[in-house]
Structures are given as structure tokens and as C-alpha cells.
Design a protein around this motif. Structure first.
Motif, PDB file in Angstrom:
ATOM      1  N   SER A 268       0.851  -1.178   0.000  1.00 23.98           N
ATOM      2  CA  SER A 268       0.000   0.000   0.000  1.00 23.98           C
ATOM      3  C   SER A 268       0.888   1.230   0.000  1.00 23.98           C
ATOM      4  N   PHE A 269       0.647   2.118  -0.943  1.00 24.73           N
ATOM      5  CA  PHE A 269       1.404   3.355  -1.030  1.00 24.73           C
ATOM      6  C   PHE A 269       0.483   4.506  -0.664  1.00 24.73           C
ATOM      7  N   ALA A 270       0.808   5.188   0.390  1.00 22.44           N
ATOM      8  CA  ALA A 270       0.060   6.378   0.798  1.00 22.44           C
ATOM      9  C   ALA A 270       1.058   7.520   0.876  1.00 22.44           C
ATOM     10  N   THR A 271       0.978   8.435  -0.062  1.00 23.73           N
ATOM     11  CA  THR A 271       1.926   9.539  -0.104  1.00 23.73           C
ATOM     12  C   THR A 271       1.205  10.850   0.140  1.00 23.73           C
ATOM     13  N   SER A 272       1.986  11.836   0.484  1.00 19.89           N
ATOM     14  CA  SER A 272       1.425  13.183   0.664  1.00 19.89           C
ATOM     15  C   SER A 272       1.931  14.101  -0.439  1.00 19.89           C
ATOM     16  N   THR A 273       2.173  13.519  -1.606  1.00 19.68           N
ATOM     17  CA  THR A 273       2.678  14.265  -2.746  1.00 19.68           C
ATOM     18  C   THR A 273       1.564  15.136  -3.327  1.00 19.68           C
ATOM     19  N   PRO A 274       1.817  16.441  -3.466  1.00 20.46           N
ATOM     20  CA  PRO A 274       0.791  17.319  -4.052  1.00 20.46           C
ATOM     21  C   PRO A 274       0.478  16.923  -5.486  1.00 20.46           C
ATOM     22  N   MET A 275      -0.768  17.032  -5.862  1.00 19.44           N
ATOM     23  CA  MET A 275      -1.193  16.689  -7.212  1.00 19.44           C
ATOM     24  C   MET A 275      -0.437  17.556  -8.217  1.00 19.44           C
ATOM     25  N   GLY A 276      -0.004  16.948  -9.285  1.00 22.45           N
ATOM     26  CA  GLY A 276       0.718  17.677 -10.315  1.00 22.45           C
ATOM     27  C   GLY A 276       2.209  17.772 -10.069  1.00 22.45           C
ATOM     28  N   SER A 277       2.700  17.084  -9.028  1.00 24.60           N
ATOM     29  CA  SER A 277       4.138  17.103  -8.755  1.00 24.60           C
ATOM     30  C   SER A 277       4.894  16.371  -9.861  1.00 24.60           C
ATOM     31  N   SER A 278       6.188  16.592  -9.903  1.00 22.43           N
ATOM     32  CA  SER A 278       6.998  15.915 -10.909  1.00 22.43           C
ATOM     33  C   SER A 278       7.011  14.416 -10.634  1.00 22.43           C
ATOM     34  N   PRO A 279       7.230  13.608 -11.657  1.00 18.21           N
ATOM     35  CA  PRO A 279       7.230  12.149 -11.482  1.00 18.21           C
ATOM     36  C   PRO A 279       8.195  11.659 -10.412  1.00 18.21           C
ATOM     37  N   SER A 280       9.279  12.380 -10.169  1.00 19.88           N
ATOM     38  CA  SER A 280      10.249  11.951  -9.162  1.00 19.88           C
ATOM     39  C   SER A 280       9.674  11.993  -7.743  1.00 19.88           C
ATOM     40  N   ALA A 281       8.553  12.661  -7.548  1.00 24.02           N
ATOM     41  CA  ALA A 281       7.930  12.760  -6.221  1.00 24.02           C
ATOM     42  C   ALA A 281       7.077  11.530  -5.884  1.00 24.02           C
ATOM     43  N   TYR A 282       6.816  10.695  -6.877  1.00 29.15           N
ATOM     44  CA  TYR A 282       5.972   9.517  -6.677  1.00 29.15           C
ATOM     45  C   TYR A 282       6.830   8.266  -6.503  1.00 29.15           C
ATOM     46  N   PRO A 283       6.303   7.247  -5.810  1.00 25.43           N
ATOM     47  CA  PRO A 283       7.052   5.998  -5.679  1.00 25.43           C
ATOM     48  C   PRO A 283       7.278   5.374  -7.057  1.00 25.43           C
ATOM     49  N   PHE A 284       8.466   4.827  -7.278  1.00 32.01           N
ATOM     50  CA  PHE A 284       8.764   4.149  -8.539  1.00 32.01           C
ATOM     51  C   PHE A 284       9.119   2.702  -8.217  1.00 32.01           C
TER      52      PHE A 284
END
Length: 80
Positions: free
Chosen positions: A35-51
Motif C-alpha cells: 500500500s502506497f500512501a503519499t502526501s505528494t501534491p497533485m501535479g508534482s513531478s514524477p520523481s515525487a511519486y514511488p517508482f
């Protein structure tokens, strides 16, 4: 980190094993449920998301990705 572990032990005693790892790969490899629960703001660069690399994923693993996934990059969703 210790406070999070103590919280889980107190509030969720059904979790009998808590494993702390240093990398996302260590977390993903061999896992049945992720389960991935992030607090990354919508529209952030791809590097802000889990890969997650496809080869890390155990066949049959369940992924819960509430808003943390860019489905275009998660080609494993279409894997047979």
C-alpha cells in the motif's frame, strides 16, 4: 521511526511482525500486499511519486495505490 512502530504495536496488535527497510526495493520484493500512501501534491513531478520496477514485484501481489500511482508508468498493471 520508533514512535510509528510503537503506535502500530499499540493500536494494531494483529500486526505481529514489523520490518524496517532502507529502500523501496527491499520493501517491495517478496511482499504479498503493498500500500502506497503519499502526501505528494497533485501535479508534482514524477520523481515525487514511488517508482517500482516490474522485476521487484512478486507474481500475484496486491497493490493498493490511492492516488500515488501514475498508471501510465506502471506497465505491470497490464502484465499477464
Amino acid at each position: 521511526m520508533k514512535s510509528h512502530i510503537e503506535y502500530v504495536k499499540e493500536k494494531c496488535p494483529q500486526f505481529t511482525e514489523i520490518i524496517v527497510v532502507d529502500t523501496l526495493e527491499e520493501c517491495v520484493r517478496g511482499s504479498d500486499i503493498l500500500s502506497f500512501a503519499t502526501s505528494t501534491p497533485m501535479g508534482s513531478s514524477p520523481s515525487a511519486y514511488p517508482f517500482v520496477k516490474t522485476e521487484w514485484i512478486k507474481p500475484g501481489a496486491l497493490f493498493c495505490l490511492p492516488g500515488a500511482a501514475d498508471k501510465v508508468k506502471f506497465r505491470f498493471l497490464r502484465r499477464p
